[in-house]
Design a protein around this motif. Structure first.
Motif, PDB file in Angstrom:
ATOM      1  N   ALA A 353     -46.914  44.300 -11.815  1.00  0.00           N
ATOM      2  CA  ALA A 353     -48.157  44.451 -12.573  1.00  0.00           C
ATOM      3  C   ALA A 353     -48.334  45.883 -13.063  1.00  0.00           C
ATOM      4  N   CYS A 354     -48.010  46.865 -12.201  1.00  0.00           N
ATOM      5  CA  CYS A 354     -48.130  48.272 -12.615  1.00  0.00           C
ATOM      6  C   CYS A 354     -47.137  48.605 -13.727  1.00  0.00           C
ATOM      7  N   VAL A 355     -45.922  48.094 -13.613  1.00  0.00           N
ATOM      8  CA  VAL A 355     -44.923  48.350 -14.658  1.00  0.00           C
ATOM      9  C   VAL A 355     -45.376  47.747 -15.981  1.00  0.00           C
ATOM     10  N   GLU A 356     -45.985  46.574 -15.937  1.00  0.00           N
ATOM     11  CA  GLU A 356     -46.457  45.946 -17.176  1.00  0.00           C
ATOM     12  C   GLU A 356     -47.515  46.806 -17.851  1.00  0.00           C
ATOM     13  N   ILE A 357     -48.447  47.347 -17.073  1.00  0.00           N
ATOM     14  CA  ILE A 357     -49.472  48.237 -17.641  1.00  0.00           C
ATOM     15  C   ILE A 357     -48.835  49.473 -18.261  1.00  0.00           C
ATOM     16  N   LEU A 358     -47.876  50.051 -17.571  1.00  0.00           N
ATOM     17  CA  LEU A 358     -47.219  51.260 -18.079  1.00  0.00           C
ATOM     18  C   LEU A 358     -46.413  50.967 -19.349  1.00  0.00           C
ATOM     19  N   LEU A 359     -45.774  49.815 -19.409  1.00  0.00           N
ATOM     20  CA  LEU A 359     -45.049  49.454 -20.633  1.00  0.00           C
ATOM     21  C   LEU A 359     -46.005  49.215 -21.787  1.00  0.00           C
ATOM     22  N   ASN A 360     -47.207  48.720 -21.498  1.00  0.00           N
ATOM     23  CA  ASN A 360     -48.211  48.523 -22.549  1.00  0.00           C
ATOM     24  C   ASN A 360     -48.670  49.857 -23.137  1.00  0.00           C
ATOM     25  N   SER A 361     -48.604  50.894 -22.300  1.00  0.00           N
ATOM     26  CA  SER A 361     -49.041  52.214 -22.731  1.00  0.00           C
ATOM     27  C   SER A 361     -48.001  52.845 -23.650  1.00  0.00           C
ATOM     28  N   HIS A 362     -48.473  53.658 -24.578  1.00  0.00           N
ATOM     29  CA  HIS A 362     -47.566  54.426 -25.447  1.00  0.00           C
ATOM     30  C   HIS A 362     -47.552  55.888 -25.016  1.00  0.00           C
ATOM     31  N   GLU A 363     -47.820  56.112 -23.730  1.00  0.00           N
ATOM     32  CA  GLU A 363     -47.992  57.476 -23.232  1.00  0.00           C
ATOM     33  C   GLU A 363     -46.780  57.973 -22.440  1.00  0.00           C
ATOM     34  N   LEU A 364     -45.703  57.210 -22.439  1.00  0.00           N
ATOM     35  CA  LEU A 364     -44.496  57.631 -21.734  1.00  0.00           C
ATOM     36  C   LEU A 364     -43.261  57.207 -22.509  1.00  0.00           C
ATOM     37  N   ASP A 365     -42.191  57.960 -22.328  1.00  0.00           N
ATOM     38  CA  ASP A 365     -40.920  57.661 -22.991  1.00  0.00           C
ATOM     39  C   ASP A 365     -39.894  57.103 -22.018  1.00  0.00           C
TER      40      ASP A 365
END
Length: 427
Positions: A353-365
């Motif tokens: 679930a945390c990885v899904e949220i982070l992938l939704n974000s455009h704040e990391l490469d």
């Protein structure tokens, strides 16, 4: 850096095996077996007066009797015949030659003969050449080779065999695998120029013991590294090791300076080299430097953070909105930050679930996921959840992913699953 004859050497349309044999254990036997097993589509021409056919292929008694000039010849006979056979190949019009074995006393004459007839030489004392995208295995390699995107150039047959054996176990492939041997004619700088333009190669690895022309090497490396990452392992850091290898003595600091100036990354040992091969085989190109780290414990994340800052890396900065979404999944008091500690009670579901949220974000490469052995989140189950999440997510192929499944006993199957899914993983 001369490119003369490299096309015939590296992309031959026909190959002659001088000294082809039906006797197991002979060089000509291994070469014929590997060429035919590799699936080379062009003519393979065994040359031997002893047999009518070798491995079911019609043999020719002499080089002069060949029906046409081969692009590439491999000399598998006793080294005392090298000069005589190279002369005959030149007269026939052969463009390139691999010499498997030759004493140092022959070097000057072989080089002069090759220059006179404009024959490109690989070796002598070379393991050979493998180019799996062409079905070409003109080598002594005892293991097959898979197709991949990494080119490997080595000055050591022993290191070449070690890397091939290791890669076979992990289903990792190569675009080119070239064992230089003594580099009498074809050297690293020539191949760097060629591979920098090769569409099947996305990264280049080098194992070096010596350089015949440091200035040419730096020039070719600097040019090639603008297009593709190049990693190099250089043995002989001590004077004792240099003496063992028979290379010129010199300061290792000078090597470091030359490698850095050329834009290459130096790895210090075969363990780092293996990690580099696995990383470059699976890693997607970085689209930026912002790294997010998540872990089921603060200590492993702290170790990663120390390494990141030691190498001048950059952490991603998440927005309040993203943190609010993450906090809804984490236990009270988990806190905000990067690295993000999912706590030691993190389940496979919390990871996904945390990885899904982070992938939704455009704040990391890039995203590094660390997992320490846990009864709550079994290694293999957690890896499976994450592989499914990443495969389904539209940004799963856009963010560079790094996984660190630490430990050994409980994590082997998980790391194998990541490798099979094409996601880089480390222990």
């Amino acid at each position: 850096m001369s490119q003369r004859g490299l096309e015939a050497l590296l992309r031959p349309k026909s190959i002659a095996v001088i000294g082809a044999s039906v006797t197991p254990g002979r060089a000509g036997y291994f070469m014929m077996r590997n060429l035919l097993a590799g699936g080379f589509s062009g003519p393979v021409l065994p040359v031997t007066p002893k047999y009518k056919a070798v491995s079911g292929v019609l043999a020719w008694p002499t080089i002069g009797s060949l029906p046409f000039a081969p692009d590439l010849a491999v000399i598998c006979t006793h080294s005392k015949r090298n000069l005589e056979l190279l002369q005959q190949l030149g007269e026939k019009g052969c463009k390139a030659c691999i010499i498997l074995s030759a004493p140092a006393s022959q070097s000057a004459e072989l080089k002069a003969c090759a220059s006179r007839w404009q024959i490109r030489l690989l070796g002598p004392n070379s393991l050979g050449l493998l180019a799996p995208w062409q079905g070409l295995n003109a080598s002594f390699s005892p293991v097959p080779i898979e197709k991949g995107r990494i080119a490997f150039i080595s000055q050591s047959a022993a290191v070449s065999n070690t890397i091939l054996d290791w890669a076979q176990q992990r289903n990792l492939g190569f675009s080119w695998f070239i064992a230089l041997g003594d580099s009498l004619d074809t050297d690293v700088d020539d191949l760097l120029d060629f591979l920098a333009r090769d569409g099947k190669t996305s990264a280049i690895l080098l194992y070096l013991e010596h350089l015949s022309d440091a200035r040419r090497f730096v020039s070719a490396s600097r040019s090639a590294s603008r297009n593709k990452p190049i990693l190099v392992i250089k043995s002989g850091r001590s004077r004792e090791a240099q003496a063992l290898l028979g290379t010129h003595s010199g300061l290792d600091a000078a090597w470091d300076a030359a490698i850095q100036r050329a834009g290459l990354l130096r790895v210090q040992d075969t363990h780092e080299l293996f990690s580099a091969v696995e990383s470059l085989s699976h890693m997607r190109p970085l689209r930026g430097e912002r790294l997010m780290i998540i872990s089921n414990g603060a200590a492993p994340a702290a170790l990663a953070l120390d390494e990141l800052y030691a190498r001048n890396g950059k952490l991603a900065q998440l927005s309040d909105e993203t943190y609010q979404q993450l906090e809804a999944l984490l236990p009270a008091g988990a806190g905000r930050g990067n690295p993000l500690d999912l706590k030691d009670d993190a389940t496979a579901g919390r990871y996904a679930a945390c990885v899904e949220i982070l992938l939704n974000s455009h704040e990391l490469d890039a995203l590094m996921i660390i997992h320490a052995p846990s009864a709550v989140a079994p290694a293999t189950e957690t890896a499976s959840h994450l592989i499914d999440t990443i495969a389904r997510h539209p940004r799963g192929k856009l963010v560079t992913l790094l996984t660190n499944w630490s430990g050994e006993f409980s994590s082997q199957a998980a790391r194998r699953a990541f490798t099979q899914a094409g996601i880089p993983t480390w222990r």
